[in-house]
Design a protein around this motif. Sequence first.
Motif, short mmCIF file in Angstrom:
data_model
loop_
_atom_site.label_atom_id
_atom_site.label_comp_id
_atom_site.label_asym_id
_atom_site.label_seq_id
_atom_site.Cartn_x
_atom_site.Cartn_y
_atom_site.Cartn_z
N GLY A 14 0.55 -1.13 6.16
CA GLY A 14 1.22 -0.36 5.64
C GLY A 14 2.54 -0.47 6.11
O GLY A 14 3.27 -0.02 6.84
N SER A 28 8.65 1.17 10.21
CA SER A 28 8.38 1.64 11.47
C SER A 28 7.60 0.87 12.17
O SER A 28 7.87 0.64 13.27
CB SER A 28 6.70 2.50 10.38
N GLU A 37 0.99 -5.16 3.81
CA GLU A 37 1.96 -4.51 2.89
C GLU A 37 0.66 -5.23 1.41
O GLU A 37 1.45 -7.18 1.38
CB GLU A 37 3.20 -5.33 2.74
N ALA A 47 -4.66 -3.87 3.25
CA ALA A 47 -5.39 -3.56 4.14
C ALA A 47 -6.34 -3.56 4.34
O ALA A 47 -7.35 -4.15 5.51
CB ALA A 47 -4.99 -2.26 4.61
N ASP A 66 -0.97 3.41 7.80
CA ASP A 66 0.13 4.27 6.83
C ASP A 66 -0.19 3.58 5.76
O ASP A 66 0.66 3.06 5.30
CB ASP A 66 0.94 4.23 7.70
#
Lengths: 235, 235
Positions: A69, A75, A98, A127, A146
Amino acid sequence: FLDDGGSNGGAYQYSLRHSQPEPPVLASIREAALVRDPVEAQKMISPLQGAFMRHLVRSQRPQTVLELGCYVGYSALWLAHGLQSLPGLSPPKLWTCERDSGIANLAKDNIKAAGLADTVHVLNASAKHVLEEWDSQQKLDLVFVDANKSACQLYYDLIMDRDLLSDHGQIIVDNVLFHGQVHPLIGDSGVSSAGPGSNIAHKMHRFNEHVAIDQRTDQVLLPMFDGLLLIQRVK
Amino acid sequence: FLDDGGSNGGAYQYSLRHSQPEPPVLASIREAALVRDPVEAQKMISPLQGAFMRHLVRSQRPQTVLELGCYVGYSALWLAHGLQSLPGLSPPKLWTCERDSGIANLAKDNIKAAGLADTVHVLNASAKHVLEEWDSQQKLDLVFVDANKSACQLYYDLIMDRDLLSDHGQIIVDNVLFHGQVHPLIGDSGVSSAGPGSNIAHKMHRFNEHVAIDQRTDQVLLPMFDGLLLIQRVK
Ligand SMILES: C[S@@+](CC[C@H](N)C(=O)[O-])C[C@H]1O[C@@H](n2cnc3c(N)ncnc32)[C@H](O)[C@@H]1O
Ligand SMILES: C[S@@+](CC[C@H](N)C(=O)[O-])C[C@H]1O[C@@H](n2cnc3c(N)ncnc32)[C@H](O)[C@@H]1O
Protein backbone atom coordinates in the motif's frame (compact mmCIF):
# COMPACT_ATOMS: atom_id res chain seq x y z
CA PHE A 1 -4.14 10.61 31.25
CA LEU A 2 -3.81 11.63 27.65
CA ASP A 3 -6.42 12.96 25.32
CA ASP A 4 -7.73 11.10 22.34
CA GLY A 5 -4.41 10.61 20.58
CA GLY A 6 -6.12 11.64 17.37
CA SER A 7 -4.34 14.15 15.20
CA ASN A 8 -6.38 17.01 16.61
CA GLY A 9 -5.63 16.29 20.24
CA GLY A 10 -3.40 18.53 22.32
CA ALA A 11 -1.12 15.64 23.26
CA TYR A 12 -0.67 14.75 19.59
CA GLN A 13 0.11 18.36 18.65
CA TYR A 14 2.55 18.75 21.52
CA SER A 15 4.23 15.47 20.60
CA LEU A 16 4.55 16.48 16.96
CA ARG A 17 6.05 19.82 17.92
CA HIS A 18 8.67 18.14 20.11
CA SER A 19 9.58 15.44 17.61
CA GLN A 20 12.12 15.74 14.80
CA PRO A 21 10.46 17.93 12.13
CA GLU A 22 9.11 16.40 8.93
CA PRO A 23 11.75 16.77 6.16
CA PRO A 24 10.67 19.56 3.75
CA VAL A 25 10.44 17.21 0.75
CA LEU A 26 8.01 15.00 2.69
CA ALA A 27 5.94 17.99 3.78
CA SER A 28 5.54 19.13 0.19
CA ILE A 29 4.59 15.63 -1.03
CA ARG A 30 2.00 15.36 1.74
CA GLU A 31 0.62 18.82 1.02
CA ALA A 32 0.39 18.19 -2.73
CA ALA A 33 -1.47 14.93 -2.05
CA LEU A 34 -3.94 16.79 0.17
CA VAL A 35 -4.59 19.35 -2.58
CA ARG A 36 -4.93 16.68 -5.29
CA ASP A 37 -7.42 14.53 -3.38
CA PRO A 38 -8.35 15.74 0.11
CA VAL A 39 -10.32 12.56 0.90
CA GLU A 40 -7.93 9.87 -0.32
CA ALA A 41 -4.97 11.73 1.18
CA GLN A 42 -6.40 11.09 4.66
CA LYS A 43 -5.16 7.54 4.20
CA MET A 44 -1.55 8.58 4.55
CA ILE A 45 0.14 8.03 7.88
CA SER A 46 0.53 11.17 9.99
CA PRO A 47 3.89 12.96 10.23
CA LEU A 48 4.25 11.75 13.83
CA GLN A 49 3.66 8.14 12.79
CA GLY A 50 6.22 8.67 10.05
CA ALA A 51 8.80 9.88 12.56
CA PHE A 52 8.01 6.86 14.77
CA MET A 53 8.44 4.40 11.91
CA ARG A 54 11.70 6.06 10.87
CA HIS A 55 12.88 5.60 14.46
CA LEU A 56 11.93 1.91 14.34
CA VAL A 57 13.85 1.47 11.09
CA ARG A 58 16.99 3.16 12.41
CA SER A 59 16.85 1.06 15.51
CA GLN A 60 16.21 -2.26 13.74
CA ARG A 61 18.54 -1.63 10.75
CA PRO A 62 16.62 -3.80 8.27
CA GLN A 63 18.23 -4.78 4.99
CA THR A 64 15.07 -5.68 3.06
CA VAL A 65 11.77 -3.87 3.57
CA LEU A 66 8.42 -4.40 1.89
CA GLU A 67 5.49 -2.00 2.06
CA LEU A 68 2.00 -3.06 1.04
CA GLY A 69 0.00 0.00 0.00
CA CYS A 70 2.16 2.82 -1.33
CA TYR A 71 -0.34 5.53 -2.27
CA VAL A 72 1.85 8.52 -3.31
CA GLY A 73 4.92 7.24 -1.46
CA TYR A 74 4.68 9.28 1.73
CA SER A 75 5.18 6.47 4.27
CA ALA A 76 7.70 4.76 1.97
CA LEU A 77 9.79 7.93 2.04
CA TRP A 78 9.75 8.08 5.85
CA LEU A 79 10.97 4.47 5.94
CA ALA A 80 13.57 5.21 3.27
CA HIS A 81 14.87 8.18 5.28
CA GLY A 82 15.50 5.75 8.11
CA LEU A 83 17.27 3.29 5.80
CA GLN A 84 19.48 6.01 4.35
CA SER A 85 21.34 6.59 7.57
CA LEU A 86 22.26 2.95 8.04
CA PRO A 87 25.79 1.62 7.58
CA GLY A 88 26.43 -1.74 5.96
CA LEU A 89 28.08 -3.41 3.00
CA SER A 90 25.10 -3.53 0.69
CA PRO A 91 22.63 -0.63 0.76
CA PRO A 92 19.22 -1.55 2.22
CA LYS A 93 16.26 -1.72 -0.16
CA LEU A 94 12.57 -0.96 0.14
CA TRP A 95 9.91 -2.36 -2.19
CA THR A 96 6.45 -0.85 -2.09
CA CYS A 97 3.40 -1.87 -4.08
CA GLU A 98 0.38 0.01 -5.35
CA ARG A 99 -2.50 -1.51 -7.32
CA ASP A 100 -3.58 1.74 -9.01
CA SER A 101 -1.23 2.49 -11.90
CA GLY A 102 -1.89 6.25 -11.97
CA ILE A 103 -1.08 6.50 -8.27
CA ALA A 104 1.95 4.25 -8.66
CA ASN A 105 3.33 6.66 -11.28
CA LEU A 106 2.73 9.60 -8.97
CA ALA A 107 4.63 7.74 -6.25
CA LYS A 108 7.55 7.09 -8.61
CA ASP A 109 7.73 10.79 -9.43
CA ASN A 110 7.68 11.73 -5.75
CA ILE A 111 10.40 9.23 -4.90
CA LYS A 112 12.57 10.53 -7.71
CA ALA A 113 11.97 14.11 -6.55
CA ALA A 114 13.05 13.09 -3.06
CA GLY A 115 16.27 11.64 -4.45
CA LEU A 116 15.51 8.17 -3.15
CA ALA A 117 14.91 6.25 -6.38
CA ASP A 118 17.96 4.06 -5.67
CA THR A 119 16.47 2.88 -2.38
CA VAL A 120 12.72 2.68 -3.08
CA HIS A 121 11.23 0.50 -5.81
CA VAL A 122 7.55 0.95 -6.65
CA LEU A 123 5.76 -2.14 -7.95
CA ASN A 124 2.48 -1.53 -9.75
CA ALA A 125 0.87 -4.72 -8.48
CA SER A 126 -1.58 -5.99 -5.92
CA ALA A 127 -0.22 -6.77 -2.46
CA LYS A 128 -1.50 -10.34 -2.70
CA HIS A 129 0.33 -10.89 -5.97
CA VAL A 130 3.58 -9.47 -4.58
CA LEU A 131 3.42 -11.72 -1.51
CA GLU A 132 2.55 -14.79 -3.58
CA GLU A 133 5.44 -14.19 -5.96
CA TRP A 134 8.05 -12.94 -3.47
CA ASP A 135 11.21 -15.10 -3.54
CA SER A 136 11.11 -16.88 -0.20
CA GLN A 137 14.93 -16.95 -0.18
CA GLN A 138 14.97 -13.16 0.13
CA LYS A 139 13.75 -12.82 3.69
CA LEU A 140 11.95 -9.66 4.75
CA ASP A 141 13.22 -7.76 7.80
CA LEU A 142 10.30 -5.37 7.92
CA VAL A 143 6.86 -5.45 6.30
CA PHE A 144 4.55 -2.45 6.61
CA VAL A 145 0.96 -3.55 5.92
CA ASP A 146 -1.18 -0.63 4.72
CA ALA A 147 -3.07 -1.79 1.59
CA ASN A 148 -6.56 -3.34 1.37
CA LYS A 149 -7.94 -3.01 4.92
CA SER A 150 -10.11 -6.10 4.50
CA ALA A 151 -7.18 -8.30 3.59
CA CYS A 152 -4.78 -7.99 6.57
CA GLN A 153 -5.27 -11.61 7.52
CA LEU A 154 -4.61 -12.76 3.97
CA TYR A 155 -1.35 -10.76 3.88
CA TYR A 156 -0.29 -11.97 7.33
CA ASP A 157 -0.96 -15.61 6.47
CA LEU A 158 0.93 -15.34 3.19
CA ILE A 159 3.95 -13.89 5.01
CA MET A 160 3.91 -16.56 7.72
CA ASP A 161 2.88 -19.55 5.62
CA ARG A 162 5.46 -18.76 2.94
CA ASP A 163 8.05 -18.11 5.67
CA LEU A 164 9.04 -14.73 4.26
CA LEU A 165 10.03 -13.03 7.54
CA SER A 166 13.67 -13.05 8.66
CA ASP A 167 14.55 -14.25 12.17
CA HIS A 168 14.47 -10.77 13.65
CA GLY A 169 11.97 -9.44 11.20
CA GLN A 170 8.83 -7.57 12.13
CA ILE A 171 5.45 -6.87 10.56
CA ILE A 172 3.76 -3.54 11.30
CA VAL A 173 0.04 -3.42 10.53
CA ASP A 174 -1.72 -0.06 10.42
CA ASN A 175 -5.33 0.81 11.35
CA VAL A 176 -6.00 -2.25 13.53
CA LEU A 177 -8.24 -0.11 15.78
CA PHE A 178 -9.94 1.27 12.64
CA HIS A 179 -11.34 4.72 13.49
CA GLY A 180 -12.02 3.64 17.07
CA GLN A 181 -14.61 1.13 15.81
CA VAL A 182 -12.76 -2.04 16.76
CA HIS A 183 -12.31 -1.97 20.54
CA PRO A 184 -16.04 -1.40 21.27
CA LEU A 185 -16.69 -4.75 19.56
CA ILE A 186 -15.72 -6.62 22.70
CA GLY A 187 -17.55 -6.07 25.96
CA ASP A 188 -15.93 -6.09 29.39
CA SER A 189 -16.16 -9.87 29.36
CA GLY A 190 -13.86 -10.05 26.36
CA VAL A 191 -16.54 -11.77 24.32
CA SER A 192 -17.10 -10.41 20.83
CA SER A 193 -20.48 -8.84 20.39
CA ALA A 194 -22.28 -8.56 17.12
CA GLY A 195 -22.78 -4.88 17.86
CA PRO A 196 -22.35 -1.97 15.48
CA GLY A 197 -19.14 -1.20 13.67
CA SER A 198 -18.28 -1.25 10.00
CA ASN A 199 -17.52 -4.38 8.05
CA ILE A 200 -13.84 -3.41 8.09
CA ALA A 201 -13.90 -3.02 11.87
CA HIS A 202 -15.27 -6.54 12.26
CA LYS A 203 -12.63 -7.92 9.91
CA MET A 204 -9.88 -6.09 11.79
CA HIS A 205 -11.14 -7.51 15.05
CA ARG A 206 -11.07 -11.04 13.64
CA PHE A 207 -7.56 -10.36 12.33
CA ASN A 208 -6.38 -9.14 15.76
CA GLU A 209 -7.78 -12.30 17.35
CA HIS A 210 -6.13 -14.44 14.68
CA VAL A 211 -2.68 -12.97 15.35
CA ALA A 212 -3.18 -13.16 19.13
CA ILE A 213 -3.87 -16.89 18.91
CA ASP A 214 -1.14 -17.72 16.39
CA GLN A 215 1.74 -19.46 18.20
CA ARG A 216 4.25 -18.51 15.51
CA THR A 217 4.32 -14.84 16.47
CA ASP A 218 4.44 -12.45 19.42
CA GLN A 219 2.70 -9.13 19.06
CA VAL A 220 1.94 -5.85 20.79
CA LEU A 221 -0.97 -3.63 19.83
CA LEU A 222 -0.28 0.08 20.34
CA PRO A 223 -3.36 2.23 21.12
CA MET A 224 -1.85 5.13 19.21
CA PHE A 225 -2.63 6.73 15.85
CA ASP A 226 -5.28 4.44 14.33
CA GLY A 227 -3.95 1.38 16.17
CA LEU A 228 -0.60 -0.16 15.21
CA LEU A 229 0.07 -3.87 15.55
CA LEU A 230 3.76 -4.79 15.87
CA ILE A 231 4.42 -8.48 15.18
CA GLN A 232 7.58 -10.56 15.58
CA ARG A 233 8.43 -14.21 15.05
CA VAL A 234 8.71 -16.29 18.18
CA LYS A 235 12.27 -17.53 18.62
CA PHE B 1 -10.22 8.43 17.12
CA LEU B 2 -9.03 6.65 20.21
CA ASP B 3 -10.00 7.18 23.80
CA ASP B 4 -7.66 8.51 26.42
CA GLY B 5 -4.99 5.85 26.11
CA GLY B 6 -4.88 5.68 29.88
CA SER B 7 -4.91 2.26 31.44
CA ASN B 8 -8.65 2.41 32.03
CA GLY B 9 -9.59 3.23 28.46
CA GLY B 10 -11.34 0.73 26.21
CA ALA B 11 -8.64 1.04 23.53
CA TYR B 12 -5.94 0.30 26.12
CA GLN B 13 -7.82 -2.75 27.42
CA TYR B 14 -8.48 -4.06 23.94
CA SER B 15 -4.83 -3.54 23.02
CA LEU B 16 -3.63 -5.35 26.13
CA ARG B 17 -5.94 -8.27 25.44
CA HIS B 18 -4.63 -8.62 21.90
CA SER B 19 -0.96 -8.29 22.80
CA GLN B 20 1.33 -11.10 23.93
CA PRO B 21 0.28 -11.88 27.54
CA GLU B 22 2.43 -10.77 30.47
CA PRO B 23 4.68 -13.68 31.54
CA PRO B 24 3.34 -15.21 34.81
CA VAL B 25 6.49 -14.38 36.79
CA LEU B 26 6.11 -10.71 35.83
CA ALA B 27 2.42 -10.69 36.74
CA SER B 28 3.18 -12.04 40.20
CA ILE B 29 5.98 -9.50 40.77
CA ARG B 30 3.66 -6.68 39.70
CA GLU B 31 0.83 -7.94 41.88
CA ALA B 32 3.08 -8.38 44.93
CA ALA B 33 4.35 -4.81 44.45
CA LEU B 34 0.77 -3.50 44.33
CA VAL B 35 -0.05 -5.30 47.58
CA ARG B 36 3.14 -4.14 49.31
CA ASP B 37 2.71 -0.44 48.43
CA PRO B 38 -0.32 0.41 46.29
CA VAL B 39 0.78 4.03 45.82
CA GLU B 40 4.46 3.57 44.93
CA ALA B 41 3.62 0.61 42.70
CA GLN B 42 1.74 2.97 40.36
CA LYS B 43 5.17 4.09 39.22
CA MET B 44 5.80 0.84 37.38
CA ILE B 45 5.29 0.77 33.66
CA SER B 46 2.05 -0.89 32.53
CA PRO B 47 2.05 -4.43 31.11
CA LEU B 48 1.34 -3.03 27.64
CA GLN B 49 4.30 -0.64 27.87
CA GLY B 50 6.40 -3.60 29.00
CA ALA B 51 5.37 -5.62 25.95
CA PHE B 52 6.19 -2.61 23.73
CA MET B 53 9.63 -2.17 25.25
CA ARG B 54 10.35 -5.89 24.91
CA HIS B 55 9.42 -5.57 21.23
CA LEU B 56 11.81 -2.62 20.84
CA VAL B 57 14.61 -4.63 22.46
CA ARG B 58 14.06 -7.67 20.24
CA SER B 59 14.03 -5.48 17.19
CA GLN B 60 17.11 -3.44 18.12
CA ARG B 61 19.14 -6.34 19.59
CA PRO B 62 21.15 -4.22 22.04
CA GLN B 63 24.24 -5.67 23.69
CA THR B 64 24.49 -3.26 26.63
CA VAL B 65 21.44 -1.76 28.33
CA LEU B 66 21.20 0.64 31.26
CA GLU B 67 18.04 1.41 33.19
CA LEU B 68 17.82 4.41 35.50
CA GLY B 69 15.17 3.75 38.17
CA CYS B 70 14.67 0.08 38.92
CA TYR B 71 12.01 0.04 41.65
CA VAL B 72 11.25 -3.69 42.19
CA GLY B 73 12.63 -4.75 38.80
CA TYR B 74 9.41 -4.97 36.82
CA SER B 75 10.46 -2.97 33.72
CA ALA B 76 13.99 -4.41 33.92
CA LEU B 77 12.51 -7.89 33.65
CA TRP B 78 10.48 -6.97 30.56
CA LEU B 79 13.67 -5.64 28.94
CA ALA B 80 15.57 -8.74 30.04
CA HIS B 81 12.93 -11.00 28.50
CA GLY B 82 13.62 -9.26 25.21
CA LEU B 83 17.38 -9.67 25.61
CA GLN B 84 17.03 -13.37 26.41
CA SER B 85 15.78 -14.30 22.98
CA LEU B 86 18.70 -12.64 21.18
CA PRO B 87 21.45 -14.60 19.46
CA GLY B 88 25.06 -13.43 19.59
CA LEU B 89 28.50 -14.40 20.77
CA SER B 90 28.44 -12.70 24.16
CA PRO B 91 25.16 -12.61 26.09
CA PRO B 92 23.64 -9.12 26.33
CA LYS B 93 23.66 -7.41 29.73
CA LEU B 94 21.33 -5.03 31.52
CA TRP B 95 22.37 -2.79 34.41
CA THR B 96 19.68 -1.10 36.46
CA CYS B 97 20.10 1.30 39.36
CA GLU B 98 17.98 2.07 42.39
CA ARG B 99 18.85 4.64 45.07
CA ASP B 100 16.77 3.04 47.85
CA SER B 101 18.70 0.06 49.27
CA GLY B 102 15.64 -1.76 50.63
CA ILE B 103 13.94 -1.55 47.24
CA ALA B 104 17.15 -2.56 45.45
CA ASN B 105 17.26 -5.73 47.55
CA LEU B 106 13.66 -6.49 46.70
CA ALA B 107 14.52 -6.06 43.03
CA LYS B 108 17.47 -8.45 43.35
CA ASP B 109 15.18 -11.07 44.91
CA ASN B 110 12.62 -10.65 42.13
CA ILE B 111 15.26 -10.93 39.42
CA LYS B 112 16.64 -14.09 41.02
CA ALA B 113 13.13 -15.52 41.27
CA ALA B 114 12.60 -14.80 37.58
CA GLY B 115 15.80 -16.70 36.74
CA LEU B 116 17.42 -13.64 35.15
CA ALA B 117 20.20 -12.87 37.62
CA ASP B 118 22.83 -13.62 34.95
CA THR B 119 21.40 -10.94 32.66
CA VAL B 120 20.26 -8.19 35.06
CA HIS B 121 22.60 -6.46 37.50
CA VAL B 122 21.09 -4.20 40.15
CA LEU B 123 23.25 -1.31 41.30
CA ASN B 124 22.26 0.30 44.59
CA ALA B 125 23.31 3.79 43.52
CA SER B 126 21.91 7.06 42.28
CA ALA B 127 21.36 7.42 38.54
CA LYS B 128 23.59 10.50 38.45
CA HIS B 129 26.44 8.62 40.09
CA VAL B 130 26.11 5.68 37.70
CA LEU B 131 26.19 7.96 34.65
CA GLU B 132 29.14 9.96 35.99
CA GLU B 133 31.14 6.81 36.68
CA TRP B 134 30.10 4.75 33.65
CA ASP B 135 33.14 3.68 31.58
CA SER B 136 32.76 5.70 28.38
CA GLN B 137 34.47 2.89 26.47
CA GLN B 138 31.50 0.62 27.18
CA LYS B 139 28.93 2.24 24.92
CA LEU B 140 25.25 1.94 25.76
CA ASP B 141 22.88 0.62 23.10
CA LEU B 142 19.75 1.39 25.09
CA VAL B 143 19.11 3.58 28.11
CA PHE B 144 15.69 3.56 29.78
CA VAL B 145 15.29 6.73 31.87
CA ASP B 146 12.76 6.24 34.67
CA ALA B 147 14.36 7.55 37.90
CA ASN B 148 14.09 11.05 39.43
CA LYS B 149 11.47 12.80 37.27
CA SER B 150 13.05 16.21 37.88
CA ALA B 151 16.43 15.11 36.60
CA CYS B 152 15.76 13.90 33.03
CA GLN B 153 17.78 16.73 31.55
CA LEU B 154 20.71 16.02 33.86
CA TYR B 155 20.69 12.35 32.81
CA TYR B 156 20.34 13.18 29.12
CA ASP B 157 23.19 15.68 29.21
CA LEU B 158 25.46 13.27 31.06
CA ILE B 159 24.79 10.58 28.43
CA MET B 160 25.41 12.94 25.51
CA ASP B 161 28.25 15.01 26.98
CA ARG B 162 30.12 11.89 28.12
CA ASP B 163 29.41 10.26 24.74
CA LEU B 164 28.02 7.08 26.29
CA LEU B 165 25.56 6.16 23.52
CA SER B 166 26.60 3.73 20.78
CA ASP B 167 26.14 4.71 17.13
CA HIS B 168 22.75 3.03 16.85
CA GLY B 169 21.89 3.46 20.48
CA GLN B 170 18.65 4.92 21.76
CA ILE B 171 17.42 6.60 24.92
CA ILE B 172 13.82 6.03 26.02
CA VAL B 173 12.49 8.54 28.54
CA ASP B 174 9.26 7.76 30.38
CA ASN B 175 6.57 10.17 31.62
CA VAL B 176 7.48 13.10 29.37
CA LEU B 177 3.77 14.06 29.18
CA PHE B 178 3.56 13.67 32.97
CA HIS B 179 -0.06 12.81 33.84
CA GLY B 180 -1.35 14.92 30.98
CA GLN B 181 0.02 18.06 32.65
CA VAL B 182 2.73 18.86 30.11
CA HIS B 183 0.99 19.45 26.79
CA PRO B 184 -1.43 22.09 28.17
CA LEU B 185 1.64 24.18 29.04
CA ILE B 186 1.88 25.42 25.46
CA GLY B 187 -0.96 27.26 23.79
CA ASP B 188 -1.94 26.92 20.16
CA SER B 189 0.78 29.40 19.32
CA GLY B 190 3.42 27.03 20.59
CA VAL B 191 4.55 29.60 23.16
CA SER B 192 5.05 28.29 26.67
CA SER B 193 2.61 29.75 29.12
CA ALA B 194 3.25 30.08 32.82
CA GLY B 195 -0.10 28.38 33.40
CA PRO B 196 -0.91 25.67 35.92
CA GLY B 197 0.83 22.32 36.06
CA SER B 198 3.08 20.76 38.65
CA ASN B 199 6.72 21.61 39.08
CA ILE B 200 7.59 18.27 37.47
CA ALA B 201 5.39 19.03 34.46
CA HIS B 202 7.23 22.32 33.92
CA LYS B 203 10.60 20.59 34.20
CA MET B 204 9.50 17.89 31.74
CA HIS B 205 8.40 20.57 29.30
CA ARG B 206 11.78 22.30 29.53
CA PHE B 207 13.45 18.92 29.03
CA ASN B 208 11.35 18.18 25.93
CA GLU B 209 12.30 21.57 24.48
CA HIS B 210 15.96 20.96 25.32
CA VAL B 211 16.03 17.66 23.42
CA ALA B 212 14.06 19.11 20.48
CA ILE B 213 16.68 21.86 20.07
CA ASP B 214 19.75 19.66 20.56
CA GLN B 215 21.42 19.05 17.18
CA ARG B 216 23.14 15.89 18.40
CA THR B 217 19.95 13.85 18.52
CA ASP B 218 16.75 13.06 16.65
CA GLN B 219 13.68 12.25 18.68
CA VAL B 220 10.04 11.25 18.48
CA LEU B 221 7.57 11.81 21.28
CA LEU B 222 4.84 9.18 21.49
CA PRO B 223 1.49 10.36 22.92
CA MET B 224 0.94 6.97 24.51
CA PHE B 225 1.08 5.71 28.09
CA ASP B 226 2.39 8.69 30.08
CA GLY B 227 4.34 10.03 27.11
CA LEU B 228 7.45 8.22 25.83
CA LEU B 229 10.35 10.09 24.26
CA LEU B 230 12.49 7.97 21.91
CA ILE B 231 15.88 9.55 21.21
CA GLN B 232 18.62 8.56 18.75
CA ARG B 233 22.00 10.01 17.81
CA VAL B 234 22.11 11.88 14.55
CA LYS B 235 24.37 10.10 12.06
C1 LIG C 1 -3.82 3.46 3.25
S1 LIG C 1 -3.27 3.79 1.64
C2 LIG C 1 -1.52 3.73 1.79
C3 LIG C 1 -0.94 4.97 2.41
C4 LIG C 1 0.57 4.97 2.46
N1 LIG C 1 1.08 3.75 3.08
C5 LIG C 1 1.02 6.17 3.27
O1 LIG C 1 0.86 6.14 4.50
O2 LIG C 1 1.55 7.13 2.69
C6 LIG C 1 -3.64 2.31 0.79
C7 LIG C 1 -3.17 2.26 -0.66
O3 LIG C 1 -3.17 0.90 -1.05
C8 LIG C 1 -3.73 0.77 -2.33
N2 LIG C 1 -4.34 -0.56 -2.38
C9 LIG C 1 -5.58 -0.94 -1.98
N3 LIG C 1 -5.74 -2.25 -2.12
C10 LIG C 1 -4.57 -2.71 -2.62
C11 LIG C 1 -4.11 -4.00 -2.99
N4 LIG C 1 -4.89 -5.05 -2.86
N5 LIG C 1 -2.84 -4.11 -3.45
C12 LIG C 1 -2.05 -3.04 -3.57
N6 LIG C 1 -2.43 -1.80 -3.26
C13 LIG C 1 -3.68 -1.64 -2.78
C14 LIG C 1 -4.73 1.90 -2.47
O4 LIG C 1 -4.87 2.24 -3.84
C15 LIG C 1 -4.08 3.00 -1.63
O5 LIG C 1 -3.30 3.84 -2.43
C1 LIG D 1 9.31 5.34 38.27
S1 LIG D 1 10.06 4.29 39.44
C2 LIG D 1 10.82 3.08 38.42
C3 LIG D 1 9.83 2.05 37.93
C4 LIG D 1 10.46 0.93 37.13
N1 LIG D 1 11.30 1.45 36.04
C5 LIG D 1 9.35 0.07 36.55
O1 LIG D 1 8.70 0.54 35.60
O2 LIG D 1 9.15 -1.04 37.02
C6 LIG D 1 11.46 5.28 39.92
C7 LIG D 1 12.42 4.57 40.87
O3 LIG D 1 13.65 5.30 40.85
C8 LIG D 1 14.11 5.47 42.15
N2 LIG D 1 14.87 6.73 42.14
C9 LIG D 1 14.41 7.99 42.33
N3 LIG D 1 15.41 8.87 42.20
C10 LIG D 1 16.52 8.15 41.90
C11 LIG D 1 17.85 8.48 41.63
N4 LIG D 1 18.24 9.76 41.64
N5 LIG D 1 18.70 7.51 41.37
C12 LIG D 1 18.32 6.20 41.35
N6 LIG D 1 17.06 5.82 41.60
C13 LIG D 1 16.17 6.79 41.86
C14 LIG D 1 12.91 5.49 43.05
O4 LIG D 1 13.27 5.03 44.35
C15 LIG D 1 11.95 4.55 42.32
O5 LIG D 1 12.05 3.24 42.82
